[in-house]
Design a protein around this motif. Structure first.
Motif, mmCIF file in Angstrom:
data_model
loop_
_atom_site.group_PDB
_atom_site.id
_atom_site.type_symbol
_atom_site.label_atom_id
_atom_site.label_comp_id
_atom_site.label_asym_id
_atom_site.label_seq_id
_atom_site.Cartn_x
_atom_site.Cartn_y
_atom_site.Cartn_z
ATOM 1 N N ALA A 35 29.321 26.836 53.062
ATOM 2 C CA ALA A 35 29.110 25.778 52.069
ATOM 3 C C ALA A 35 27.732 25.862 51.431
ATOM 4 O O ALA A 35 27.563 25.553 50.238
ATOM 5 C CB ALA A 35 29.308 24.404 52.716
ATOM 6 N N HIS A 36 26.729 26.296 52.206
ATOM 7 C CA HIS A 36 25.373 26.375 51.667
ATOM 8 C C HIS A 36 25.218 27.514 50.671
ATOM 9 O O HIS A 36 24.419 27.424 49.730
ATOM 10 C CB HIS A 36 24.355 26.511 52.801
ATOM 11 C CG HIS A 36 23.813 25.195 53.251
ATOM 12 N ND1 HIS A 36 22.847 24.508 52.555
ATOM 13 C CD2 HIS A 36 24.128 24.414 54.305
ATOM 14 C CE1 HIS A 36 22.576 23.380 53.170
ATOM 15 N NE2 HIS A 36 23.348 23.284 54.237
ATOM 16 N N GLY A 49 28.688 21.467 57.873
ATOM 17 C CA GLY A 49 28.424 21.857 56.502
ATOM 18 C C GLY A 49 26.948 21.924 56.168
ATOM 19 O O GLY A 49 26.562 22.547 55.170
ATOM 20 N N ILE A 93 30.081 20.106 51.149
ATOM 21 C CA ILE A 93 29.211 19.930 52.320
ATOM 22 C C ILE A 93 29.515 18.605 53.004
ATOM 23 O O ILE A 93 29.626 18.526 54.238
ATOM 24 C CB ILE A 93 27.733 20.005 51.915
ATOM 25 C CG1 ILE A 93 27.376 21.438 51.483
ATOM 26 C CG2 ILE A 93 26.817 19.550 53.059
ATOM 27 C CD1 ILE A 93 25.948 21.601 50.993
#
Length: 371
Positions: free
Chosen positions: A341-342, A334, A327
């Protein structure tokens, strides 16, 4: 001890990877995580009938392929990388292992063929309301009811409990901890889906009010088999974590090469280089720990309890660190929910807590090593 994979195992990896690239892209992950069931029945059936993944490590006499934890390691690593949405972990790593480790041939003959051919989704209800992974804390009780048994209690944080056809429930009898098989549609069983941070792995709260159950194994003798099951599942979860950590490292490096800032790729800045180098160190170290645990599970030797806790504690922290750094490397984008990414960050956090957090497993390590 050989940490290398055979040509056949690498071919299995390639087949599973191609399958998941087609059936579990990010768009499909996001679609399925928004549904109540959390999986695609057609894909689940295809996995069983065309790839034989559900029965990969089930003995051939019960309809499986007769392979072992090393082959399962390969599958779980690829599933972790793809964030596969489906009840594979609960059915294969938990329920199938619990049945095999219970040593009850009659129960194995009854339930394992359905798991192997994909017609049975199964899980193990390991924790009660307190959420403790210590089997000694089990509060659910079982009493004799005619020729069978009756279960009462609450099991919480049950992976895929809302969709399971078969639920294996640890419960206390007069002689000690025992394991019972409960049908998913049994009278007196109430299933409630829980809100989770990681929507790719569904959890449920099960209330058992005089539910009819079948004893699996010997009354009062479930602890050794369940402990072995949790250890083997921890090794498989470590494989998932390695797959996820490798994937976020690859994507962080790819972004660092292509994202240009101040006239140069951000990967040329020393701070980004250090982050990527630290992530690489985490991933490679996690692989070594997870490989060791898979080998110990394959050999069924005395090193498994230590190897499993070592892998679970280290791989949990490595995956979470890599997901967080991914992130950071992606910067502002991000932090948006729309970014992949999460998804990995939330899976990393939920996996860190699943089957016991790193502190819990380090305590187990200390106890087993006599420290």
């Amino acid at each position: 001890m050989n940490f290398g994979f055979s040509a056949e195992q690498e071919e299995l990896r390639a087949v599973v990877r191609r399958f998941l690239e087609e059936k579990s892209p990010e768009s499909e992950v996001r679609r399925l995580m928004a549904t109540a069931e959390g999986y695609d029945p057609a894909v689940w059936s295809q996995m069983a009938n065309e790839l034989a993944l559900q029965g990969l490590a089930i003995p051939e006499e019960f309809g499986g392929q007769g392979f072992g934890p090393v082959e399962l390691y390969v599958v779980f690593e690829e599933m972790g990388a793809a964030l596969y949405c489906g009840p594979y972990f609960s059915t294969v790593a938990l329920a199938a292992n619990a049945l095999v480790n219970a040593g009850d041939v009659s129960a194995q003959r009854t339930f394992l063929p359905g798991i192997a051919d994909g017609t049975t989704i199964a899980t193990v209800a390991l924790t009660d309301e307190a959420g403790s992974w210590d089997l000694a804390a089990t509060s659910t009780t079982a009493v004799r009811d005619g020729d069978g048994w009756s279960l009462s209690g609450v099991r919480s944080f049950v992976t895929d409990g809302a969709i399971a056809d078969l639920i294996l429930v640890p419960a206390r009898t007069a002689t000690g901890l025992s394991l019972f098989a409960v049908a998913g549609d049994a009278a007196g069983l109430t299933r409630e889906s829980l809100a989770t941070m990681d929507q790719t792995r569904k959890q449920s709260r099960l209330t058992l009010d005089g539910v009819s159950a079948t004893l699996v194994g010997e009354e009062g003798g479930a602890t050794p088999g369940l402990e072995a099951t949790v250890q083997m599942a921890a090794a498989m979860l470590a494989a998932e974590q390695v797959g996820g950590a490798q994937r976020v490292l690859d994507r962080a490096v790819e972004y660092a090469k292509s994202r240009v800032q101040f006239g140069r790729p951000i990967g040329s800045f020393q701070a980004i280089k250090h982050k990527c180098a630290d992530m690489l160190l985490d991933v490679e170290s996690a692989k070594s720990a997870a490989y060791y645990a898979a080998w110990a599970a394959q050999e069924r030797n005395d090193e498994l309890p230590i190897a499993a806790s070592l892998a679970k504690s280290f791989c949990s922290e490595a995956y979470f660190h890599c997901a967080a750094e991914n992130i950071q490397i992606h910067g502002g984008i991000g932090f948006t929910w729309e970014h992949h990414a999460h998804l990995y960050f939330k899976r990393a956090k939920s996996s860190e807590l699943f089957l016991g957090d790193p502190a819990y497993h380090r305590e187990l390590l200390a106890q087993r090593l006599g420290i």
